[in-house]
Design a protein around this motif. Structure first.
Motif, PDB file in Angstrom:
ATOM      1  N   PHE A  14      47.301  74.878 -15.175  1.00 52.99           N
ATOM      2  CA  PHE A  14      47.675  74.128 -15.972  1.00 52.99           C
ATOM      3  C   PHE A  14      48.370  72.724 -15.460  1.00 52.99           C
ATOM      4  O   PHE A  14      49.362  72.182 -16.192  1.00 52.99           O
ATOM      5  N   GLY A  15      47.752  72.538 -14.414  1.00 54.54           N
ATOM      6  CA  GLY A  15      48.211  71.095 -13.697  1.00 54.54           C
ATOM      7  C   GLY A  15      49.212  71.490 -12.699  1.00 54.54           C
ATOM      8  O   GLY A  15      49.817  72.839 -12.428  1.00 54.54           O
ATOM      9  N   GLY A  16      49.743  70.539 -12.062  1.00 56.29           N
ATOM     10  CA  GLY A  16      50.753  70.857 -10.936  1.00 56.29           C
ATOM     11  C   GLY A  16      50.204  70.645  -9.643  1.00 56.29           C
ATOM     12  O   GLY A  16      49.024  71.301  -9.518  1.00 56.29           O
ATOM     13  N   ILE A  17      50.835  70.313  -8.581  1.00 57.80           N
ATOM     14  CA  ILE A  17      50.171  70.121  -7.167  1.00 57.80           C
ATOM     15  C   ILE A  17      50.754  70.903  -6.464  1.00 57.80           C
ATOM     16  O   ILE A  17      52.169  71.054  -6.210  1.00 57.80           O
ATOM     17  N   HIS A  18      50.068  71.687  -5.561  1.00 59.23           N
ATOM     18  CA  HIS A  18      50.541  72.759  -4.605  1.00 59.23           C
ATOM     19  C   HIS A  18      49.997  72.424  -3.060  1.00 59.23           C
ATOM     20  O   HIS A  18      49.031  72.048  -2.967  1.00 59.23           O
ATOM     21  N   LEU A  53      54.024  59.578  -1.382  1.00 63.35           N
ATOM     22  CA  LEU A  53      53.059  60.378  -1.935  1.00 63.35           C
ATOM     23  C   LEU A  53      52.972  60.312  -3.464  1.00 63.35           C
ATOM     24  O   LEU A  53      54.435  60.479  -3.957  1.00 63.35           O
ATOM     25  N   VAL A  54      52.038  59.793  -4.042  1.00 63.95           N
ATOM     26  CA  VAL A  54      52.144  59.622  -5.588  1.00 63.95           C
ATOM     27  C   VAL A  54      51.474  60.925  -6.259  1.00 63.95           C
ATOM     28  O   VAL A  54      50.430  61.075  -5.947  1.00 63.95           O
ATOM     29  N   TYR A  55      52.234  61.308  -7.198  1.00 57.42           N
ATOM     30  CA  TYR A  55      51.607  62.465  -8.032  1.00 57.42           C
ATOM     31  C   TYR A  55      51.118  61.720  -9.496  1.00 57.42           C
ATOM     32  O   TYR A  55      52.029  61.091 -10.087  1.00 57.42           O
ATOM     33  N   ILE A  56      50.112  61.903  -9.637  1.00 59.88           N
ATOM     34  CA  ILE A  56      49.294  61.396 -10.972  1.00 59.88           C
ATOM     35  C   ILE A  56      49.105  62.265 -11.983  1.00 59.88           C
ATOM     36  O   ILE A  56      48.511  63.279 -11.684  1.00 59.88           O
ATOM     37  N   GLN A  57      49.212  62.174 -13.282  1.00 60.72           N
ATOM     38  CA  GLN A  57      48.916  63.057 -14.277  1.00 60.72           C
ATOM     39  C   GLN A  57      47.669  62.739 -14.697  1.00 60.72           C
ATOM     40  O   GLN A  57      46.866  61.804 -14.264  1.00 60.72           O
ATOM     41  N   ASN A  58      47.132  63.817 -15.504  1.00 56.81           N
ATOM     42  CA  ASN A  58      45.819  63.656 -16.275  1.00 56.81           C
ATOM     43  C   ASN A  58      45.639  62.413 -16.903  1.00 56.81           C
ATOM     44  O   ASN A  58      44.286  61.821 -16.978  1.00 56.81           O
ATOM     45  N   ASN A  59      46.622  61.796 -17.788  1.00 51.64           N
ATOM     46  CA  ASN A  59      46.380  60.674 -18.343  1.00 51.64           C
ATOM     47  C   ASN A  59      46.236  59.329 -17.509  1.00 51.64           C
ATOM     48  O   ASN A  59      46.232  58.432 -17.892  1.00 51.64           O
ATOM     49  N   GLY A  60      46.605  59.683 -16.053  1.00 46.76           N
ATOM     50  CA  GLY A  60      46.678  58.346 -15.129  1.00 46.76           C
ATOM     51  C   GLY A  60      47.957  57.783 -14.953  1.00 46.76           C
ATOM     52  O   GLY A  60      47.809  56.998 -13.984  1.00 46.76           O
ATOM     53  N   ARG A 101      55.482  69.963 -10.207  1.00 48.64           N
ATOM     54  CA  ARG A 101      54.964  70.992 -11.233  1.00 48.64           C
ATOM     55  C   ARG A 101      54.055  70.180 -12.494  1.00 48.64           C
ATOM     56  O   ARG A 101      53.771  70.872 -13.103  1.00 48.64           O
ATOM     57  N   ARG A 102      53.949  68.963 -12.015  1.00 51.85           N
ATOM     58  CA  ARG A 102      52.785  68.083 -12.962  1.00 51.85           C
ATOM     59  C   ARG A 102      51.984  67.413 -11.941  1.00 51.85           C
ATOM     60  O   ARG A 102      52.336  66.941 -10.964  1.00 51.85           O
ATOM     61  N   GLY A 103      50.899  66.960 -12.577  1.00 50.90           N
ATOM     62  CA  GLY A 103      49.977  66.113 -11.807  1.00 50.90           C
ATOM     63  C   GLY A 103      48.731  66.793 -11.536  1.00 50.90           C
ATOM     64  O   GLY A 103      48.561  68.090 -11.457  1.00 50.90           O
ATOM     65  N   VAL A 104      47.633  66.055 -11.567  1.00 50.63           N
ATOM     66  CA  VAL A 104      46.361  66.571 -11.256  1.00 50.63           C
ATOM     67  C   VAL A 104      45.736  66.098  -9.991  1.00 50.63           C
ATOM     68  O   VAL A 104      44.879  66.490  -9.427  1.00 50.63           O
TER      69      VAL A 104
END
Length: 207
Positions: free
Chosen positions: A104-108, A129-136, A163-166
């Protein structure tokens, strides 16, 4: 009786001819052997002359190396430092080595690779390091630092999970190498590397 005499004379003549032929062959063999020995002697003399010339050449090169000024070596080293500063994008690279995403998303386990293909060690490399969500949109940005990256080597560092980001992207912030007299920061990104404007200290006379 007469036929026997003729036969013995014939045999004697054959033996005489054979002896003469063997004598001539022996003389020819000795002559060929002498010629071969002379050629071998000439080759040996030529080989010794070549060895002497090589030894003289090695001695001359050794003397030139001993007489070379230390300033010449120092100048070459400084020229090499300037070369890498002006061409650093070809030799220093930062990239994403890999990461996993949750169901359900999240970077590991994001991993960042820094490569140093110069002849000088890098004291420190800073990036973001930039974490980007599904909507950009950007969820968060985390600073990372890698230290002591030796010449012609690479280092991989592990970044924190999110915990969030794709997906993620990396942004280079600074590179420092005292050995190369190289201090690059992102605010100098618009300056062409050939301008050599990223020196930590003022350039010497050979730089």
């Amino acid at each position: 009786m007469k036929s026997k005499s003729v036969f013995f004379i014939f045999i004697f003549a054959l033996l005489l001819i054979l002896c003469l032929w063997l004598g001539l062959a022996n003389k020819r063999t000795r002559r060929d052997l002498q010629q071969t020995q002379q050629k071998l002697h000439q080759l040996l003399m030529q080989y010794q002359e070549i060895q002497q010339e090589n030894e003289q050449l090695r001695n001359a090169i050794s003397q030139l190396n001993q007489q070379r000024s230390p300033l010449s070596s120092q100048g070459t080293m400084m020229d090499l430092r300037a070369y890498y500063r002006k061409n650093w994008p070809n030799y220093i690279h930062i990239s994403i080595a890999g990461f996993n995403t949750g169901l359900f998303g999240g970077i590991h386990h994001p991993m960042i690779r820094i490569e140093n293909q110069t002849d000088f060690p890098l004291d420190q490399v800073e990036c973001q390091l930039v974490y980007i969500q599904n909507n950009g949109s950007i969820f968060q940005a985390i600073p990372l630092t890698a230290s002591d990256i030796q010449a012609h080597s690479e280092k991989t560092i592990t970044a924190p999970d999110s915990r969030r980001g794709v997906k993620i992207k990396i942004q280079l912030q600074s590179i420092t190498s005292q050995a190369m007299n190289f201090c690059w920061t992102s605010d100098k990104a618009g300056i062409p590397p050939q301008a050599d404007a990223c020196q930590c200290a003022p350039a010497g006379p050979h730089e």
